[in-house]
Every structure is written in structure tokens, then in C-alpha cells.
Design an enzyme around this catalytic site. Sequence first.
Site, PDB file in Angstrom:
ATOM      1  N   SER A   1       0.835  -1.198   0.000  1.00 26.32           N
ATOM      2  CA  SER A   1       0.000   0.000   0.000  1.00 26.32           C
ATOM      3  C   SER A   1       0.875   1.256   0.000  1.00 26.32           C
ATOM      4  O   SER A   1       1.698   1.425  -0.893  1.00 26.32           O
ATOM      5  CB  SER A   1      -0.967  -0.044   1.190  1.00 26.32           C
ATOM      6  OG  SER A   1      -1.972   0.930   1.064  1.00 26.32           O
TER       7      SER A   1
ATOM      8  N   ASP B   1      -9.008  -3.640  -6.431  1.00 25.31           N
ATOM      9  CA  ASP B   1      -8.457  -3.247  -5.132  1.00 25.31           C
ATOM     10  C   ASP B   1      -9.562  -2.570  -4.319  1.00 25.31           C
ATOM     11  O   ASP B   1     -10.030  -1.492  -4.669  1.00 25.31           O
ATOM     12  CB  ASP B   1      -7.285  -2.296  -5.360  1.00 25.31           C
ATOM     13  CG  ASP B   1      -6.562  -1.900  -4.089  1.00 25.31           C
ATOM     14  OD1 ASP B   1      -7.222  -1.752  -3.048  1.00 25.31           O
ATOM     15  OD2 ASP B   1      -5.338  -1.735  -4.145  1.00 25.31           O
TER      16      ASP B   1
ATOM     17  N   HIS C   1      -6.844  -6.002  -0.903  1.00 22.78           N
ATOM     18  CA  HIS C   1      -5.864  -4.912  -0.985  1.00 22.78           C
ATOM     19  C   HIS C   1      -4.459  -5.517  -0.991  1.00 22.78           C
ATOM     20  O   HIS C   1      -4.001  -5.955  -2.029  1.00 22.78           O
ATOM     21  CB  HIS C   1      -6.088  -3.928   0.156  1.00 22.78           C
ATOM     22  CG  HIS C   1      -5.285  -2.650   0.059  1.00 22.78           C
ATOM     23  ND1 HIS C   1      -5.158  -1.934  -1.119  1.00 22.78           N
ATOM     24  CD2 HIS C   1      -4.564  -1.968   0.973  1.00 22.78           C
ATOM     25  CE1 HIS C   1      -4.407  -0.863  -0.907  1.00 22.78           C
ATOM     26  NE2 HIS C   1      -4.016  -0.869   0.354  1.00 22.78           N
TER      27      HIS C   1
END
Length: 424
Positions: free
Chosen positions: A206, A302, A369
Site C-alpha cells: 500500500s 483493489d 488490498h
Amino acid sequence: MPNPRLRSSVWWRKWGKEIAIGAAGFTIFLLALKSTSWKKESDLDLNRVSIQSDPALIDLTLLPNAKDRGAVCLDGSPPGYHLQKGFGSGSNSWLLHIEGGGWCDTLASCSSRKVTALGSSDHMDHQVSFSGILSDGKSQNPDFFNWNKVKIRYCDGASLAGNMENEAQNGTTLFFKGQLIWEAIMDELLSVGLANARQALLSGCSAGGLATLIHCDDFRELLPKGATVKCLADAAFFLDEKDVSGKPSMRSFYHDVVAIQGVAKSLHKDCILRMESSQCLFPQQVIKNIKTPLFLVNPAYDFWQIQNVLAPSSSDPHHYWLKCKLNIQNCDPSQIEILQGFRTALLNALSDFQHNKDGGMFINSCFIHCQTWMANTWHSPKSPRIGNKTIAEAVGDWFFDRRAVKEIDCPYPCNPTCYNMVFG
């Protein structure tokens, strides 16, 4: 730690846009794991998502001398990392993983982070377990299990790229020193063995994946010329796309992050000369200037980007997208069509990279994610696959040049191996 009984629908209503975008990413994912279920053909015990066996707890190492060079978290506390030494054939190989945690774009949101582990080492866990790409178990991490493994803690709110003078907020001081944190931690790791690395992989999830992209070539330059050095960004390919209301919400947000934290100083000069500096924070622009071999792991759907880039709450006042954002199986045909368009935008943004002979990618069709830090999504009998390869196998094949890896999944819902998040 968040209250296990806290439901995701509660934090969604309570925190709204600023936390959903400003302090989200990996943090919201961790919170979601506490309050949601995973959906597959059969239910999965959440206690087995990130840990398949009882891993060792790895101590936090702080850098107290970093304060002397101004390398401090948002609150002025020292930065830190967790190191598990390698063994056997992996003694001179290093894997670094930068944790995620979103960004902050205002003095108020950055100040809020100061009382959390995302802004202060005073609030970090003193011990953490390593799993997935950081695991020391061969069955869970077949190619990197015996390497020196480092988890770099994230406490600056700008992907380790801030470089601004201190700012006052409500009588206290905020420190925007992410670039200096990166440099201090690298100096520390070089002194404890990284300087002798024969193989090294810099990775991140991320916002930590974005930090990996920003610092990838810097990392290569720090290591011996004869070493094999590569980078891996997980769920870090944030798109410069308009939301469902037609507004460039993410571009506006990145503009404020860059402005308040002085991030432009850490971005590539050629990009800054071509366009507005905040656009140079988007991975599509960052990867154009990376010379070090790079691997991208990214879900085409995502959930963080769907919730915050494509359909943020501010663009959906009547909550038309709410059920879809919480469970992709709740999306109606028109929403699925928009999601397929978002997937197409991702593939278009990656079109040049697909021809990069040293690059690799694993773009699966899952509603998730980050996928490298958990055993069950990194490498296990139940892991997501493309072409019968797990993410770990694909990354290993690429790193060790066993084969070219450009894996792009078919569109949702074609892949039955996916783990798809379901928010309660």
C-alpha cells in the site's frame, strides 16, 4: 488494537473521507480483518488468515540517534524496524518490507496520527510476528524463508518521502521527515550487514509499496554493484482516475499531501519538470523512471481504491455504491461495468510496463488490498493463483530469473481461487 467487536460499517460512518483516504490503506485493512469475514467457496477461519503456525515474535529496534539528524516520526519520536537474521544459504540475502498505512494531507489529520503507531514509535507494538513474505517457514515462504528479513515501520504519513520544515498544530509540533527516516534506517541496516548483501529485495504494501517505488533506485545504489537487487510493490498502483462523480479526488488529495509534507523533493526531477509535482506521486509516473528490476502485485479490484479513489463517500451522497463497496458480490450490473472500466484503466496504465523485459507483474481479479504479507494469500494450498502459480511462486520465478512473469487475470468473477473481502 481495535476492538474486535467494532463493525466495519461503524468506522465507515464515523471516520468518513479524511480517515478513509488520509489514514487508510493498510490500517483500514487491518481494522477490517478484525471485523469482517473472508468470502470464498467455503468460510475461512480468520485466526488462520495471517498465521498458519505460531511464529516467533520479532523485537522492535528504535534509532535513538536518528533524532540528531532530524529523522523522526510525526511526533518527534525515533523511527524503528524489526529484524530477523537470516541463516544458512540466506545469510547474505536481505528482504526489506515497508508497512503501509495511508497518508495525511492536513495539519489536523497528521496531528491525529501522532497518537497512533502511524505517527509515533511510542505507540508501536514492541514485538510483531512475521508471516507471508516475511515468514521463516519454507512451506509458507519457499524462496526467501532463510533470508535476513526486515519490517520497516511507517510513521511519517507520506510514504517515507516527506521533507518539510516543522509545523505547529494546537501548540504541538509536527515533523515531516520521511525522507530522513528512510536514509537513517538504510544507514543503520547497512551497518548491521546489508552492505554485504549478495541478493536483496525491497518490498512494501500500500503506502509502503509506494515508498518502495519512490526509493527503489536509491536502494539499488546503496548496495554492492555485483549484488542482485530488485523491488516489489504490493497494492501500490494507485490510479490517477476521476471518481464516479467526475471529480479527480485522489489527485486533489495527493496535491495536499505533497504540499504539506514537501514530498516533491523526493520525487524524480524529470517528472517534476514535465508536470505538476503531485501527479509525480502516482505510480504510473514513478515507474517510468525506475531502472531497477521491479515486480508489481495488484488486484484489479483493489477494495481500497474502489472505496476511496473510484467511489469515495463524498462522490456518493445517496449511498448508491455503499453495498457494492462492502461486498463486490452486491454490485449490480451497471456497477460491475464501471468496475471493469476501472480494471481497464489499470491495465492501460501498465501497458508500457508490460513490455519491460526486467519487470514482472501479478494482476489478479480479487476484491482485496495487500496480498504479500499474509500466509494464505502469499503462499498456501488455498492461495489465489493465476496459471496455477501463487504470488510467492510468481515472485520467486521472477527474482531468480526462472521464467518471465507477466500474469494478468481474466475479469471478475472468473477466478475461483480469489479471496474477496466482505465488510460487515
